[in-house]
Design an enzyme around this catalytic site. Sequence first.
Site, PDB file in Angstrom:
ATOM      1  N   CYS A 331       0.831  -1.198  -0.287  1.00  0.00           N
ATOM      2  CA  CYS A 331      -0.285   0.192  -0.292  1.00  0.00           C
ATOM      3  C   CYS A 331       0.911   1.243   0.034  1.00  0.00           C
ATOM      4  CB  CYS A 331      -1.378  -0.257   1.323  1.00  0.00           C
ATOM      5  SG  CYS A 331      -0.118  -0.071   2.905  1.00  0.00           S
ATOM      6  N   HIS A 398      -2.408   1.771   6.977  1.00  0.00           N
ATOM      7  CA  HIS A 398      -2.971   1.889   5.294  1.00  0.00           C
ATOM      8  C   HIS A 398      -2.542   2.588   4.699  1.00  0.00           C
ATOM      9  CE1 HIS A 398      -4.105   0.568   1.552  1.00  0.00           C
ATOM     10  NE2 HIS A 398      -5.431   1.672   2.213  1.00  0.00           N
ATOM     11  N   ASP A 421      -7.422   5.558  -3.666  1.00  0.00           N
ATOM     12  CA  ASP A 421      -6.525   4.787  -3.180  1.00  0.00           C
ATOM     13  C   ASP A 421      -6.321   3.926  -4.409  1.00  0.00           C
ATOM     14  OD1 ASP A 421      -5.476   2.962  -1.663  1.00  0.00           O
ATOM     15  OD2 ASP A 421      -7.056   2.868  -0.154  1.00  0.00           O
TER      16      ASP A 421
END
Length: 766
Positions: A331, A398, A421
């Site tokens: 991520c 995250h 994202d």
Amino acid sequence: MAFIDNVSDWFESLADRFRRENDELRREDRENELINETNEIANDATDASQPAKILSVDFKAKENAANHHCEKYELLERRKDVSVLRRGGTFLITVTFNKTVDLKKQHQLKIYMSFGPRPNTQNGTQAVMTVSGKMMFDKNHEIWDVRVDEKSPTSATLEIQIPTEAPVGLWSTAFELADRGDKDGASRHLMRSEQMTYILFNPWNKRDYTYMAEEPKREEYILNDVGKVWIGSYPTARGRHWVFGQFDDAVLPACILLMEKAKVSPENRGDPIRVPRAISRIVNSNDDNGVIMGRWDGNYEDGSPPTKWTGSIAILEQYVSTQKPVRYGQCWVFAAVVNTVCRAIGLPARVVTNLNSAHDTNGSLTIDEYFDKDGEEYRYNFTGPNPEGERDSIWNFHVWNDVWMARPDLPDGYGGWQVIDATPQETSDGVYQCGPASHEAIRQGQMHFKYDVPFVLAEVNADVVHWQVDDGAPDGFKKLSSNQFHVGKQVLTKAIGDVESGGFNKNDREDITQEYKPNEGSRAERLTLYTAARRSRAARHAFRLPSEAIEDVEFNIKDVERVPIGEDFSITVTMKNVGDANRTVTSLLTASSTYYTGAKAYPITRAEGEFVLKPNETKTLSLPVKYKDYFPLLVEHAMIKLVAICNVKETSFSWVGEDKFQVIKPDMIIELTTEAVVDQPLGVRFSFSNPLSNSLTKCSLVVDAPGLVRPKTIPLSNVPSKAKMVHEMKLYPKKETNCTIVATFNSIELRDLTGCVNVTILSTEG
């Protein structure tokens, strides 16, 4: 103008061009030679009877770039046929003719600006401007316009106005000169320029949807090419240094190819909503063979481990060269590359880290954990209310991105920072993309506003709900308890200003939790969640059920905050009977290594016991964890999860407590050993102390410094137990600049040690 009928041919020709140009630049780097091309203007002798022709066009690339806050783009230094501009501004060009030209009466000059494989004036991808000799603009900011700035008999300096909503990307230019009275086109002279003009978003322009008013924010979120990405566990997350490198000569071509591959239609390339949404899709490889392939299981033999990367340049360059997804990322790598792409094309962007980030798989706004009648957690083959779906999870951290823009598609007040994202967790509109989701919509629980607000809201503000088997309950489970405070423990980004060397320093980080939600547990925060829950059937189900258990024993697990790697630690659970009767408590403590996504890796140790608590009595259960036991079982990011499960026999009350933390690794220390002066060797020393009782093997150091040195991997010898690693090297500055040297050390036993140092390169006269 000639069109390319087949869009795939357009993409391939563009990709081939960028690959060839990139290969040329890299070959020159290897040979340590600078480009020194000159464009000679032919001075053909012609007599007055010859038709007027255009001999050359000077695009004044460096001068215009400086006026557009684009002077840092290295393509301007490396290539003579590149201009970098921002929409909503103006730029100057000088056109030189073979003879005296009268643009007011005798001659007509047209300028064609074209975008994409099939430029069209109706959809805004082509402009045709006629130079009439006027000295002032007379068209509004939404339209291409041209005026004469200076004129001589054989040349004209023109100023061209770029519309504020022009598509962002690569434009081509052509010029047509003809006699005004020419009916059959015999005098027509068409010149197609080889100049490539990159037009970017313009956060300096008040009419641009990306306008950002404060200069320090523009400096940080558009122009800063080195930053930090926070990784780890609350409250000991560390800032990992990252070279965004948006001005590197490989980056802008890569961004253009990404937009082509993402299939954003040319007329929509100026939309700050569609473009970042497409970026969130194309940076992962799940749908379109995008930039990065994600992997979280620790097996990276057929690629590079995510911890190897020090910045985005090497990733984007590899992708342009191979046209294949780069292996591998996680991520924080996805987000860092997204940040590079956004800043490169002019979108203000920042990297954001959410500590204790929820992954809600069923839209309930809760992270549901299920237990059997004995208080044991269901882990595999569980058949609960959502048996077909994935299990909810909580990632230790995250990372995503905030992008700054107006939102004309939403009511007033919902512009500003928007979440996108690129990590492929859940699909949106059938593909792995996420956002832009308005901060204000997330903060107010406005689930119906585009895009993907429910998913992001759950990430930062879901409740953790514990359920237990109950044959009398409607769904077969009763609600034991909920925790309002665990998810979204802290949301971090890099603060405005210089990046600091130490990973754990707090001066260069900013806590932006309250931009995403009101104070945890406050009335406003609960109202946000209940507002959102009313729009979700799954959420209404979770929030309506009260706790049915008698809670007269209080439990607490002591948080483990800082454990330097190589040291022992212990887990402690405290139990206090606050009731009037004796209570029998069974307790189980476990420690396991875990991936940062929350997935369990290996069990480390456990302890269990049974206690009888008299009224008002307190007892503790402790579990010591030795370095020799946990170190061989650590996986990347060195994270450990502690879980305590306690059951009260007399009341059937079950309590679950957990703590996650990251074992602390040492920082890399980077020191300058000589003065930093142009054309003089710059000595740099890299060092750290090995804290382990093990030798470090297969060691390597990656050094990256935009403007000073491109990403470079250096193999190192083994580092003995408890010894100091020291490596010295020389760099060779070529220009005055302020830059940051970033380094990352990796070995089999110890990974991802990072550090940085800020450097000011002085001139030889200074």
